[in-house]
Design an enzyme around this catalytic site. Structure first.
Site, PDB file in Angstrom:
ATOM      1  N   ASP A  61      27.643  43.880  79.634  1.00 24.41           N
ATOM      2  CA  ASP A  61      27.653  44.941  80.647  1.00 24.41           C
ATOM      3  C   ASP A  61      28.008  44.321  81.990  1.00 24.41           C
ATOM      4  O   ASP A  61      29.149  44.364  82.431  1.00 24.41           O
ATOM      5  CB  ASP A  61      26.297  45.634  80.680  1.00 24.41           C
ATOM      6  N   GLU A  90      15.487  56.493  83.329  1.00 23.95           N
ATOM      7  CA  GLU A  90      16.309  56.932  82.206  1.00 23.95           C
ATOM      8  C   GLU A  90      15.510  57.709  81.167  1.00 23.95           C
ATOM      9  O   GLU A  90      15.969  57.911  80.045  1.00 23.95           O
ATOM     10  CB  GLU A  90      17.024  55.733  81.588  1.00 23.95           C
ATOM     11  N   LYS A 126      31.169  51.696  81.265  1.00 26.11           N
ATOM     12  CA  LYS A 126      30.637  52.548  82.326  1.00 26.11           C
ATOM     13  C   LYS A 126      31.801  52.942  83.230  1.00 26.11           C
ATOM     14  O   LYS A 126      32.394  52.082  83.885  1.00 26.11           O
ATOM     15  CB  LYS A 126      29.575  51.806  83.140  1.00 26.11           C
TER      16      LYS A 126
END
Length: 434
Positions: free
Chosen positions: A318, A207, A343
């Site tokens: 998440d 990332e 997401k």
């Protein structure tokens, strides 16, 4: 005319060199939309299914030709022969969910369905001559998000011997998105020079964050604080810190086993000890957000964590919520966490994604729009963040074009909105007692 005349998918590559799905949608008037689907490394067990071929002779089994075929041979005929309007997003998404017929999109693949869903929205925006954020959010989409910048990678996103997956900076004291991005870039470059002075690696992870061999979590945090100060900003005032613990990656048999990533120097903690440890960290450092501090199935641990520090720190689910309204509603009812990570590929359609954001916001939870570790040049999540006034976005560090593409799109949107653009900074954390 808004009728869709062609839907076509192909296999392309993501930022890790792994195959992913790209979908193109065309209408009879020539309006066009293209979407590329992201992919995660650490995935929640309740996520929608990402369909891979499993043929080890191609791309080590990671090919997506089955998902591509499902678009071209199953979804496309339904849309074209059904003469669907490109403006009927909800009906198209609903049709694909029904065509799949499983609870987790395991038949067609969430990567197939999502590619079509986003490409349809992009074609609709093109038809109307609108930017995507305006098509999705109308005149109300005008809030630029606080960026969560992942400048140090650990866990499954790097080879660094640190259990926590992400160490982030949040420039909440900036007056605009443009300024927040500049602050983040300056801190990133100062961190690089500090690492070089210490003789530590400055290679970056998936990332875009650095992945040096720190001596542990606190070494990483204290080094980031030094970089913030060296850049001329005040930790805990101008810039706060955040973690993605990704605890499910090192949780087994009721134990948070840090030795999985940290070797013999890592601790083994019970759920109660994990809560104590996170509380200790927020008491010591200017931390404003913690993602997946507990395992996705350790709801009792999540409840302890929320009761203990949920009024002081944003607790983001998440792997816990996987952008799923059914799971999120249970979390809201039980008082688990106070924020959801969004997401798009965890759930598989834009309609379901927007439903999750709306549910969270109505309950007083924040929604953090997020990338995946396997990304592309697609910038849809930047538009979603503004369209929904989410107020926060997590899209990596200040390197790698697959991450910077989203930041650059937000700069364009801020310019286009001009005086109507809003950047709320610390007020974006409306779930906390500030």
């Amino acid at each position: 005319m808004p009728i869709i005349t062609d839907v076509y998918a192909r296999e392309v590559l993501d930022s890790r060199g792994n195959p992913t799905v790209e979908v193109e949608v065309l209408t009879e008037s020539g309006a066009f939309g293209r979407a590329l689907v992201p992919s995660g490394a650490s995935t929640g067990e309740h996520e929608a299914v990402e369909l891979r071929d499993g043929d080890k002779s191609r791309y080590l089994g990671k090919g997506v030709t089955k998902a591509v075929e499902n678009v071209n041979e199953m979804i496309a005929p339904e849309i074209v022969e059904g003469e669907f309007s490109v403006l009927d997003q909800v009906s198209i998404d609903k049709m694909m969910i029904q065509l799949d017929g499983t609870h987790n999109k395991g038949k067609l693949g969430a990567n197939a369905i999502l590619g079509v869903s986003i490409a349809v929205a992009r074609a609709a925006a093109d038809l109307l001559g609108q930017p995507l954020y305006k098509y999705l959010g109308g005149f109300n989409g005008k809030q630029l998000p606080v960026p969560m910048m992942n400048i140090v990678n650990g866990g499954s996103h790097s080879d660094a011997p640190i259990a926590f997956q992400e160490f982030m900076i949040l420039p909440v004291g900036a007056e605009s998105f443009k300024e927040s991005l500049r602050w983040g870039a300056e801190i990133f470059h100062n961190l690089k020079s500090i690492l070089s002075e210490r003789g530590l690696e400055t290679a970056v992870g998936d990332e875009g964050g650095f992945a040096p061999r720190f001596e542990g979590t606190e070494d990483a945090v204290e080094t980031i604080i030094k970089a913030i100060e060296k850049a001329g900003y005040k930790p805990g005032e101008d810039v706060f810190l955040g973690f993605d613990c990704a605890s499910s990656e090192f949780y087994e048999n009721g134990v948070y086993d840090y030795t999985k990533f940290e070797g013999e120097h890592g601790a083994k903690r019970s759920a109660a000890e994990q809560v104590d440890y996170l509380e200790e960290l927020i008491g010591k450092y200017p931390i404003i957000t913690i993602e997946d501090g507990m395992d996705e199935n350790d709801w009792e641990g999540w409840k302890q964590l929320t009761d203990r520090i949920g009024d002081k720190v944003q607790l983001v689910g998440d792997d816990l919520f996987v952008t799923n309204t059914e799971i999120l509603s249970k979390g809201i009812e039980q008082g688990i966490g106070n924020s959801i990570l969004i997401k798009v590929n965890q759930i598989g359609t834009l309609t379901e994604t927007f439903d999750a954001i709306e549910m969270a916001q109505k309950a007083g939870y924040t929604a953090v729009v997020s990338h995946r570790s396997g990304e592309t040049e697609d910038t849809t999540i930047a538009d979603i963040a503004v369209a929904t006034n989410a107020g926060q976005i997590k899209t990596g560090s200040l390197s790698r074009t697959d991450r910077i593409a989203k930041y650059n799109q937000l700069l364009r949107i801020e310019d286009e909105l001009y005086e109507t653009a809003k950047f709320e900074g610390i007020k974006s954390f409306y779930n906390l007692d500030k």
